[in-house]
Design an enzyme around this catalytic site. Structure first.
Site, PDB file in Angstrom:
ATOM      1  CG  HIS A  97      -2.343   0.504   0.796  1.00 22.55           C
ATOM      2  ND1 HIS A  97      -3.492   0.225   1.499  1.00 22.55           N
ATOM      3  CD2 HIS A  97      -2.737   1.309  -0.241  1.00 22.55           C
ATOM      4  CE1 HIS A  97      -4.524   0.840   0.924  1.00 22.55           C
ATOM      5  NE2 HIS A  97      -4.082   1.495  -0.128  1.00 22.55           N
ATOM      6  CG  ASP A 121      -6.535  -0.653   4.391  1.00 27.66           C
ATOM      7  OD1 ASP A 121      -6.331  -1.607   5.164  1.00 27.66           O
ATOM      8  OD2 ASP A 121      -5.618  -0.045   3.798  1.00 27.66           O
ATOM      9  CG  HIS A 123      -4.573  -2.109   8.579  1.00 27.60           C
ATOM     10  ND1 HIS A 123      -4.630  -3.081   7.600  1.00 27.60           N
ATOM     11  CD2 HIS A 123      -4.197  -2.731   9.713  1.00 27.60           C
ATOM     12  CE1 HIS A 123      -4.303  -4.254   8.132  1.00 27.60           C
ATOM     13  NE2 HIS A 123      -4.041  -4.081   9.421  1.00 27.60           N
ATOM     14  CG  ASP A 125      -3.052   1.998   5.380  1.00 36.17           C
ATOM     15  OD1 ASP A 125      -2.754   1.252   6.340  1.00 36.17           O
ATOM     16  OD2 ASP A 125      -3.353   1.539   4.253  1.00 36.17           O
ATOM     17  CG  HIS A 138       2.088  -1.374   4.700  1.00 36.43           C
ATOM     18  ND1 HIS A 138       1.551  -2.637   4.591  1.00 36.43           N
ATOM     19  CD2 HIS A 138       2.420  -1.235   6.008  1.00 36.43           C
ATOM     20  CE1 HIS A 138       1.551  -3.232   5.771  1.00 36.43           C
ATOM     21  NE2 HIS A 138       2.071  -2.414   6.641  1.00 36.43           N
ATOM     22  CG  ASP A 223      -5.069  -3.253   2.240  1.00 41.63           C
ATOM     23  OD1 ASP A 223      -4.968  -4.494   2.222  1.00 41.63           O
ATOM     24  OD2 ASP A 223      -4.342  -2.513   2.934  1.00 41.63           O
ATOM     25  CG  ASP A 225      -5.754  -5.319   5.022  1.00 41.25           C
ATOM     26  OD1 ASP A 225      -6.622  -4.440   4.974  1.00 41.25           O
ATOM     27  OD2 ASP A 225      -4.544  -5.060   5.244  1.00 41.25           O
ATOM     28  CD  GLU A 268      -0.369  -3.966   1.954  1.00 36.46           C
ATOM     29  OE1 GLU A 268       0.236  -5.030   2.236  1.00 36.46           O
ATOM     30  OE2 GLU A 268       0.078  -2.851   2.271  1.00 36.46           O
TER      31      GLU A 268
HETATM   32  C1  DIR Z   1      -0.129  -0.955  11.392  1.00 38.40           C
HETATM   33  C2  DIR Z   1      -0.553  -1.931  10.312  1.00 38.40           C
HETATM   34  N1  DIR Z   1      -1.121   0.084  11.578  1.00 38.40           N
HETATM   35  C3  DIR Z   1       1.222  -0.322  11.053  1.00 38.40           C
HETATM   36  N2  DIR Z   1      -0.836  -1.230   9.138  1.00 38.40           N
HETATM   37  C4  DIR Z   1      -1.163  -1.746   7.931  1.00 38.40           C
HETATM   38  O1  DIR Z   1       2.174  -1.074  10.894  1.00 38.40           O
HETATM   39  O2  DIR Z   1       1.315   0.875  10.931  1.00 38.40           O
HETATM   40  N3  DIR Z   1      -1.262  -2.985   7.636  1.00 38.40           N
HETATM   41  N4  DIR Z   1      -1.395  -0.895   6.950  1.00 38.40           N
HETATM   42  O3  DIR Z   1      -1.682  -3.430   6.454  1.00 38.40           O
HETATM   43 MN    MN Z   2      -3.645  -0.522   3.569  1.00 38.92          MN
HETATM   44 MN    MN Z   3      -4.653  -2.966   5.370  1.00 37.08          MN
END
Ligand code: DIR
Ligand code: MN
Ligand code: MN
Ligand code: MN
Length: 305
Positions: A97, A121, A123, A125, A138, A223, A225, A268
């Site tokens: 990502h 997503d 998350h 991000d 990402h 994404d 996920d 991803e």
């Molecule tokens: C978590 C996981 N918030 C980090 N983030 C993501 O590592 O900053 N996982 N985007 O896909």
């Molecule tokens: Mn993402």
């Molecule tokens: Mn994600």
């Protein structure tokens, strides 16, 4: 539609490797053929490479692969801007990502139209280089594309996306720093509970109608996920309780009905973790739904309110 497939084998945005195989997995799952069957003209421009840049200093020791990610940001920015200026709809074949650091800023720089972003997503991000604990970039694109501070060494974002033009759907893993920044922002965000209680179409239609009213361009960032891991296992950061296959298709079908999407990231996918290509195939099918594939034609509901 004149579609440009842009291979973006970005693998610098997190520590677990394998997303660099994503573009070829989408090609093997016949993305171009699926889109041509829908009547689109499709050009695959092959895979990009990152610009070579010197490693900048970074005050957060957790951050890794900074120079490579900045290099990708620059080359993806140009590719996205050029595709849009050529009147094409770019589809960025990720890659992790962090590619959206370049794809979104690039497409947003191509026109004067208001840019909207739909972020599908688990998350948010929304980290900066200063707040990320994992150091995985990402997890940062939404903070960068909105023009936040905390991205020393990255190019200045020429056309930051206004926070109120961004909608995140699918949230179920948000870090503490992201949560407070999100709550203080104008980004709209919907977690899985809101989807459960309202239905995903209510939330998405509301956003699409705002994009239509503003006459905006819409970038969709999908994404893997966002989807439940039982349907889409080929991603390094699975989080249980995600969108079903049908919720995914419904989103994409509503996007197709709206006629608003001007660019798309597929991100991803880690083919090393896939089961005989099923996640790659699902992502291809979702992209096809976003570009007009449907079981039956039905009258399109109006999007302008
Ligand atoms: C978590 C996981 N918030 C980090 N983030 C993501 O590592 O900053 N996982 N985007 O896909
Ligand atoms: Mn993402
Ligand atoms: Mn994600
Ligand atoms: Mn709030």
């Amino acid at each position: 539609m004149d579609i440009e497939l842009i291979g973006a084998p970005v693998d610098s945005g997190k520590k677990g490797k394998g997303c660099l195989m994503g573009p070829d997995a989408y090609r093997t799952a016949n993305l171009a053929r699926a889109l041509r069957r829908l009547g689109h003209s499709v050009t695959d421009v092959g895979n990009l490479t990152p610009d070579m840049v010197a490693d900048p200093d970074c005050a957060n020791p957790a951050v890794h692969s900074l120079a490579e990610t900045i290099g990708w940001t620059q080359s993806l920015h140009r590719a996205g801007r050029n595709a849009m200026q050529a009147g094409r709809l770019p589809i960025f074949l990720g890659g992790d990502h962090s590619l959206s650091l370049g794809s979104v800023t690039g497409v947003a720089a191509a026109t004067d139209k208001p840019q909207f972003v739909l972020w599908l997503d688990a998350h948010s991000d929304f980290h900066t280089l200063m707040t990320t604990e994992s150091g995985n970039l990402h997890g940062t694109p939404l903070a960068y594309i909105t023009g936040r501070d905390g991205f020393e060494g990255f190019p200045t974002v020429p056309n930051p996306v206004p926070e109120q033009n961004i909608c995140i759907i699918g949230l179920r893993s948000v870090d503490e720093a992201e949560r407070s920044m999100l709550e203080d922002s104008d980004i709209r965000y919907h977690d899985m509970r809101e989807i459960d209680e309202n239905g995903i179409s209510v939330l998405l239609r509301r956003f699409l109608s705002d994009v239509a009213d503003a006459g905006g361009n819409l970038h969709v960032s999908l994404d893997v996920d966002f989807l439940d891991p039982s349907a889409a296992p080929a991603v390094g950061t699975t989080v249980p309780g995600g969108a079903t296959v049908r919720e995914g298709h419904l989103c994409m079908e509503l996007i197709a009905d709206s006629g608003l999407m001007t660019s798309l990231d597929l991100v991803e996918l880690n083919p090393f973790l896939d089961e005989r290509g099923r996640t790659a195939q699902l992502m291809v099918d979702l992209a096809a739904s976003a570009l007009g594939r449907r079981v039956f034609d039905r009258p399109t509901r109006a999007y302008s309110s």
